[in-house]
Scaffold this motif. Sequence first.
Motif, PDB file in Angstrom:
ATOM      1  N   ASP A 180      -4.170   9.285   5.957  1.00 37.95           N
ATOM      2  CA  ASP A 180      -2.763   8.902   5.794  1.00 37.95           C
ATOM      3  C   ASP A 180      -2.077   9.622   4.643  1.00 37.95           C
ATOM      4  OD1 ASP A 180      -4.052   7.691   3.693  1.00 37.95           O
ATOM      5  OD2 ASP A 180      -3.539   5.630   4.263  1.00 37.95           O
ATOM      6  N   GLY A 181      -2.731  10.626   4.056  1.00 37.50           N
ATOM      7  CA  GLY A 181      -2.100  11.385   2.986  1.00 37.50           C
ATOM      8  C   GLY A 181      -1.018  12.314   3.506  1.00 37.50           C
ATOM      9  N   TYR A 214       0.843  -1.199   0.000  1.00 34.00           N
ATOM     10  CA  TYR A 214       0.000   0.000   0.000  1.00 34.00           C
ATOM     11  C   TYR A 214       0.875   1.245   0.000  1.00 34.00           C
ATOM     12  CZ  TYR A 214      -3.066   3.698   1.632  1.00 34.00           C
ATOM     13  OH  TYR A 214      -3.742   4.880   1.755  1.00 34.00           O
ATOM     14  N   SER A 236      -5.385  13.234   1.383  1.00 32.93           N
ATOM     15  CA  SER A 236      -6.542  12.542   1.943  1.00 32.93           C
ATOM     16  C   SER A 236      -7.629  13.566   2.219  1.00 32.93           C
ATOM     17  CB  SER A 236      -6.182  11.827   3.259  1.00 32.93           C
ATOM     18  OG  SER A 236      -5.347  10.726   3.030  1.00 32.93           O
ATOM     19  N   SER A 258      -3.954   0.046   9.469  1.00 31.56           N
ATOM     20  CA  SER A 258      -4.584   1.204  10.096  1.00 31.56           C
ATOM     21  C   SER A 258      -5.684   0.776  11.065  1.00 31.56           C
ATOM     22  CB  SER A 258      -5.178   2.123   9.023  1.00 31.56           C
ATOM     23  OG  SER A 258      -6.242   1.490   8.353  1.00 31.56           O
ATOM     24  N   ALA A 292       0.616   5.360   0.429  1.00 36.56           N
ATOM     25  CA  ALA A 292      -0.251   6.450   0.857  1.00 36.56           C
ATOM     26  C   ALA A 292      -0.351   7.515  -0.236  1.00 36.56           C
ATOM     27  CB  ALA A 292       0.285   7.077   2.146  1.00 36.56           C
TER      28      ALA A 292
END
Length: 316
Positions: A92-93, A6, A12, A316, A8
């Motif tokens: 999580d951006g 994943y 977000s 998360s 980020a």
Amino acid sequence: MTDQIYEAPEVSVVIACRNEEENVENIGAAVAEKLQSVGATYNITFIDNESQDRTVELVKKMCARDSRIRLIVNTRNFGQMRSPTHGIYQADGRAVISMCADFQDTPDLLPEFVRRWRAGTDIVLGVRESETSSALLSFVRELSYRVQRWIGDYPIIPNATGFGIYDARVVKSIKAMNEPEPFFRGLLVETGYMIETIPFKRPARSSGRSNNNFFTLLDFALNGLAGSSKNLLRAPLYIAFFSGLATVLTLLGAIVAPFIGGSVQLWLLATLFEAHFSLVFLFMGLLGVQIRLISDRTRNQALVLERERINFPPQS
């Protein structure tokens, strides 16, 4: 077959919602369009605060169509401070945009938010040029700003609701404060990070009905001014507020009394009594707030409890 790692996104977006079945699909599409126009990678998190309509059902369908759409469903209504802030903490951006689902936080500003953040600004906030609320609500809002500037430790930005973009390090700093009832737009100023503002005209709601009324906005203003308090601990602050209004009215009566043959002394005596009453309850309320803060920090209470979450990575 190996699992994909994943990565980020750049941005977000956190969208707070409650009973917004008529808006969630349109706001999700509008946000995606605006972020794609500036080449930003993104995800969008809807955090639902106990909707009684089809909001959750519709967002779940959006999540099934697009893994970049996420959903957090609260176990109950945790209020206008805690729920959006919890959603921001889950982002999580490298930057986080916070907005509401009703289009009064216009998606048109998102490209400019991203451009200014990319240029190095830590926080960019949209500031409403005007409010369409009633005279009474406008009075309460302006009064809260004036009182906060008078006695607050730091000045908040009038008509900035928190709609904007924040660098991830700003969010991390605020989260570390561990505030049990976070007045997020005030905490943004408290961090001391660079802030730029963009004025915009507040559009009318796209559809549906606002969840705010006089009492919810008064409650929000008192929370922002005094920290946090609930139930009976908040009652002295309400009493102080309305006693203060009565003090102003009796003072006006003392001014008018000589012209109508009334007793100025009696009006002034009533004014002093009501002012004293108001101050006593104000300080009682503030003491109650501090007791509540100590209690909440001791309990280490979560901002919200989640019923479920969708499309978040396992870690998360």
